[in-house]
Motif scaffolding. Structure first.
Motif, PDB file in Angstrom:
ATOM      1  N   GLU A  64       0.872  -1.177   0.000  1.00  0.00           N
ATOM      2  CA  GLU A  64       0.000   0.000   0.000  1.00  0.00           C
ATOM      3  C   GLU A  64       0.907   1.224   0.000  1.00  0.00           C
ATOM      4  O   GLU A  64       1.767   1.359   0.868  1.00  0.00           O
ATOM      5  CB  GLU A  64      -0.890  -0.010   1.239  1.00  0.00           C
ATOM      6  N   VAL A  65       0.746   2.110  -0.975  1.00  0.00           N
ATOM      7  CA  VAL A  65       1.596   3.294  -1.119  1.00  0.00           C
ATOM      8  C   VAL A  65       0.778   4.541  -0.825  1.00  0.00           C
ATOM      9  O   VAL A  65      -0.320   4.708  -1.374  1.00  0.00           O
ATOM     10  CB  VAL A  65       2.191   3.383  -2.547  1.00  0.00           C
ATOM     11  N   LYS A  66       1.324   5.421   0.000  1.00  0.00           N
ATOM     12  CA  LYS A  66       0.643   6.665   0.361  1.00  0.00           C
ATOM     13  C   LYS A  66       1.595   7.842   0.247  1.00  0.00           C
ATOM     14  O   LYS A  66       2.675   7.828   0.827  1.00  0.00           O
ATOM     15  CB  LYS A  66       0.102   6.602   1.800  1.00  0.00           C
ATOM     16  N   ARG A  67       1.180   8.844  -0.510  1.00  0.00           N
ATOM     17  CA  ARG A  67       1.889  10.132  -0.583  1.00  0.00           C
ATOM     18  C   ARG A  67       0.913  11.171  -0.058  1.00  0.00           C
ATOM     19  O   ARG A  67       0.146  11.742  -0.814  1.00  0.00           O
ATOM     20  CB  ARG A  67       2.235  10.473  -2.036  1.00  0.00           C
ATOM     21  N   GLN A  68       0.898  11.359   1.235  1.00  0.00           N
ATOM     22  CA  GLN A  68      -0.060  12.275   1.841  1.00  0.00           C
ATOM     23  C   GLN A  68       0.621  13.105   2.920  1.00  0.00           C
ATOM     24  O   GLN A  68       1.499  12.621   3.625  1.00  0.00           O
ATOM     25  CB  GLN A  68      -1.232  11.499   2.455  1.00  0.00           C
ATOM     26  N   GLY A  89      -0.374 -12.097   0.549  1.00  0.00           N
ATOM     27  CA  GLY A  89       0.832 -11.285   0.551  1.00  0.00           C
ATOM     28  C   GLY A  89       1.188 -10.719   1.906  1.00  0.00           C
ATOM     29  O   GLY A  89       0.339 -10.576   2.787  1.00  0.00           O
ATOM     30  N   VAL A  90       2.453 -10.413   2.055  1.00  0.00           N
ATOM     31  CA  VAL A  90       2.982  -9.794   3.270  1.00  0.00           C
ATOM     32  C   VAL A  90       2.598  -8.320   3.251  1.00  0.00           C
ATOM     33  O   VAL A  90       2.967  -7.596   2.321  1.00  0.00           O
ATOM     34  CB  VAL A  90       4.524  -9.949   3.316  1.00  0.00           C
ATOM     35  N   PRO A  91       1.853  -7.836   4.256  1.00  0.00           N
ATOM     36  CA  PRO A  91       1.415  -6.434   4.240  1.00  0.00           C
ATOM     37  C   PRO A  91       2.552  -5.457   4.537  1.00  0.00           C
ATOM     38  O   PRO A  91       3.300  -5.641   5.502  1.00  0.00           O
ATOM     39  CB  PRO A  91       0.344  -6.380   5.336  1.00  0.00           C
ATOM     40  N   ILE A  92       2.672  -4.439   3.677  1.00  0.00           N
ATOM     41  CA  ILE A  92       3.653  -3.378   3.875  1.00  0.00           C
ATOM     42  C   ILE A  92       3.039  -2.062   3.410  1.00  0.00           C
ATOM     43  O   ILE A  92       2.564  -1.960   2.281  1.00  0.00           O
ATOM     44  CB  ILE A  92       4.954  -3.618   3.083  1.00  0.00           C
ATOM     45  N   VAL A  93       3.022  -1.076   4.297  1.00  0.00           N
ATOM     46  CA  VAL A  93       2.584   0.274   3.937  1.00  0.00           C
ATOM     47  C   VAL A  93       3.835   1.114   3.729  1.00  0.00           C
ATOM     48  O   VAL A  93       4.740   1.116   4.567  1.00  0.00           O
ATOM     49  CB  VAL A  93       1.704   0.905   5.042  1.00  0.00           C
ATOM     50  N   MET A  94       3.876   1.814   2.600  1.00  0.00           N
ATOM     51  CA  MET A  94       5.004   2.682   2.271  1.00  0.00           C
ATOM     52  C   MET A  94       4.454   4.095   2.145  1.00  0.00           C
ATOM     53  O   MET A  94       3.542   4.324   1.367  1.00  0.00           O
ATOM     54  CB  MET A  94       5.638   2.237   0.957  1.00  0.00           C
ATOM     55  N   TYR A  95       5.009   5.033   2.923  1.00  0.00           N
ATOM     56  CA  TYR A  95       4.459   6.388   2.879  1.00  0.00           C
ATOM     57  C   TYR A  95       5.556   7.436   3.007  1.00  0.00           C
ATOM     58  O   TYR A  95       6.620   7.177   3.558  1.00  0.00           O
ATOM     59  CB  TYR A  95       3.401   6.579   3.974  1.00  0.00           C
ATOM     60  N   ARG A  96       5.227   8.589   2.463  1.00  0.00           N
ATOM     61  CA  ARG A  96       6.076   9.757   2.688  1.00  0.00           C
ATOM     62  C   ARG A  96       5.241  11.007   2.530  1.00  0.00           C
ATOM     63  O   ARG A  96       4.264  11.042   1.792  1.00  0.00           O
ATOM     64  CB  ARG A  96       7.314   9.763   1.813  1.00  0.00           C
ATOM     65  N   GLN A  97       5.642  12.028   3.248  1.00  0.00           N
ATOM     66  CA  GLN A  97       4.961  13.310   3.191  1.00  0.00           C
ATOM     67  C   GLN A  97       5.609  14.184   2.125  1.00  0.00           C
ATOM     68  O   GLN A  97       6.727  13.917   1.667  1.00  0.00           O
ATOM     69  CB  GLN A  97       5.023  14.001   4.549  1.00  0.00           C
ATOM     70  N   ASN A  98       4.900  15.235   1.730  1.00  0.00           N
ATOM     71  CA  ASN A  98       5.418  16.172   0.730  1.00  0.00           C
ATOM     72  C   ASN A  98       6.738  16.765   1.208  1.00  0.00           C
ATOM     73  O   ASN A  98       6.910  17.045   2.385  1.00  0.00           O
ATOM     74  CB  ASN A  98       4.421  17.307   0.487  1.00  0.00           C
ATOM     75  N   GLY A  99       7.642  16.958   0.277  1.00  0.00           N
ATOM     76  CA  GLY A  99       8.909  17.588   0.592  1.00  0.00           C
ATOM     77  C   GLY A  99       9.935  16.667   1.226  1.00  0.00           C
ATOM     78  O   GLY A  99      11.084  17.044   1.383  1.00  0.00           O
ATOM     79  N   LYS A 100       9.540  15.482   1.602  1.00  0.00           N
ATOM     80  CA  LYS A 100      10.474  14.516   2.190  1.00  0.00           C
ATOM     81  C   LYS A 100      11.025  13.643   1.068  1.00  0.00           C
ATOM     82  O   LYS A 100      10.323  13.311   0.129  1.00  0.00           O
ATOM     83  CB  LYS A 100       9.774  13.631   3.220  1.00  0.00           C
ATOM     84  N   ARG A 101      12.266  13.284   1.184  1.00  0.00           N
ATOM     85  CA  ARG A 101      12.887  12.464   0.148  1.00  0.00           C
ATOM     86  C   ARG A 101      12.798  10.985   0.458  1.00  0.00           C
ATOM     87  O   ARG A 101      12.691  10.169  -0.427  1.00  0.00           O
ATOM     88  CB  ARG A 101      14.342  12.850  -0.028  1.00  0.00           C
ATOM     89  N   ARG A 121       4.639  -7.927  15.901  1.00  0.00           N
ATOM     90  CA  ARG A 121       4.113  -6.581  16.099  1.00  0.00           C
ATOM     91  C   ARG A 121       4.340  -5.729  14.866  1.00  0.00           C
ATOM     92  O   ARG A 121       5.260  -5.960  14.082  1.00  0.00           O
ATOM     93  CB  ARG A 121       4.802  -5.888  17.287  1.00  0.00           C
ATOM     94  N   ARG A 122       3.519  -4.714  14.741  1.00  0.00           N
ATOM     95  CA  ARG A 122       3.685  -3.738  13.669  1.00  0.00           C
ATOM     96  C   ARG A 122       4.817  -2.799  14.046  1.00  0.00           C
ATOM     97  O   ARG A 122       4.888  -2.324  15.177  1.00  0.00           O
ATOM     98  CB  ARG A 122       2.383  -2.947  13.503  1.00  0.00           C
ATOM     99  N   VAL A 123       5.700  -2.533  13.078  1.00  0.00           N
ATOM    100  CA  VAL A 123       6.818  -1.614  13.302  1.00  0.00           C
ATOM    101  C   VAL A 123       6.916  -0.658  12.120  1.00  0.00           C
ATOM    102  O   VAL A 123       6.460  -0.969  11.017  1.00  0.00           O
ATOM    103  CB  VAL A 123       8.160  -2.360  13.484  1.00  0.00           C
ATOM    104  N   THR A 124       7.520   0.492  12.365  1.00  0.00           N
ATOM    105  CA  THR A 124       7.823   1.442  11.299  1.00  0.00           C
ATOM    106  C   THR A 124       9.335   1.542  11.199  1.00  0.00           C
ATOM    107  O   THR A 124      10.007   1.739  12.202  1.00  0.00           O
ATOM    108  CB  THR A 124       7.214   2.824  11.601  1.00  0.00           C
ATOM    109  N   VAL A 125       9.843   1.370   9.975  1.00  0.00           N
ATOM    110  CA  VAL A 125      11.285   1.442   9.754  1.00  0.00           C
ATOM    111  C   VAL A 125      11.584   2.500   8.702  1.00  0.00           C
ATOM    112  O   VAL A 125      10.733   2.823   7.868  1.00  0.00           O
ATOM    113  CB  VAL A 125      11.878   0.075   9.341  1.00  0.00           C
ATOM    114  N   ASP A 126      12.808   3.022   8.742  1.00  0.00           N
ATOM    115  CA  ASP A 126      13.191   4.020   7.750  1.00  0.00           C
ATOM    116  C   ASP A 126      13.598   3.330   6.449  1.00  0.00           C
ATOM    117  O   ASP A 126      13.648   2.101   6.364  1.00  0.00           O
ATOM    118  CB  ASP A 126      14.296   4.935   8.293  1.00  0.00           C
ATOM    119  N   GLN A 127      13.899   4.123   5.446  1.00  0.00           N
ATOM    120  CA  GLN A 127      14.169   3.580   4.117  1.00  0.00           C
ATOM    121  C   GLN A 127      15.420   2.703   4.107  1.00  0.00           C
ATOM    122  O   GLN A 127      15.429   1.641   3.490  1.00  0.00           O
ATOM    123  CB  GLN A 127      14.296   4.711   3.091  1.00  0.00           C
ATOM    124  N   GLU A 128      16.450   3.112   4.786  1.00  0.00           N
ATOM    125  CA  GLU A 128      17.692   2.327   4.808  1.00  0.00           C
ATOM    126  C   GLU A 128      17.465   0.937   5.405  1.00  0.00           C
ATOM    127  O   GLU A 128      17.907  -0.075   4.855  1.00  0.00           O
ATOM    128  CB  GLU A 128      18.765   3.078   5.593  1.00  0.00           C
TER     129      GLU A 128
END
Length: 150
Positions: A64-68, A89-101, A121-128
């Motif tokens: 699931e991709v979100k640009r909000q 499928g393995v659930p993964i949400v990918m998101y970023r806000q405006n102006g963030k790279r 558990r659900r976790v949030t990880v950075d891009q790296e």
């Protein structure tokens, strides 16, 4: 003239497809596979009509991709988990806000409670960190014989 939300979402999906493609192709080459004629990761153009993952792929991921600008991570996660249960499928949400790279990634991980017990558990990880996990995931998928060249 206002922001075209649909175009922004599609651009985000294309950006994620390119990111995942760039991470996957070197792994395929190292495992002796030819570069596929078509991209491995593509926008699911029927997603809004029939549901499922935003990005189609041969690796068992429900993406699931979100640009909000306004974050709604709990709602997005629920949407992704529901699609994962319905379509697989393995659930993964990918998101970023405006102006963030860099993107953020929400997924499930086993976390230790004691040396002998873990909980999912659900976790949030950075891009790296996501990229590191993703490469390992793709390598394992291929080594386990799950990847079908096509």
């Amino acid at each position: 003239m206002g922001i075209n939300i649909r175009a922004k979402g599609q651009a985000g999906e294309r950006e994620i497809c390119q990111l995942l493609e760039n991470l996957t192709l070197p792994i395929l080459a190292a495992c002796g596979y030819k570069t596929p004629l078509k991209p491995l990761f593509q926008r699911n153009q029927n997603q809004s009509a029939v549901g499922g993952s935003d990005i189609t792929n041969p690796f068992g991921l429900c993406i699931e991709v979100k640009r909000q600008e306004t974050l709604q991570v709990n709602a997005w996660w629920k949407q992704c988990v529901t699609a994962s249960k319905e379509f697989g499928g393995v659930p993964i949400v990918m998101y970023r806000q405006n102006g963030k790279r860099k993107w953020n990634f929400v997924m499930e991980a086993f976390l230790p409670v004691t040396p002998m017990k873990q909980v999912l558990r659900r976790v949030t990880v950075d891009q790296e960190d996501f990229e590191s996990w993703f490469k390992y995931y793709i390598e394992t998928w291929i080594k386990d014989g799950k990847y079908e060249e096509g």
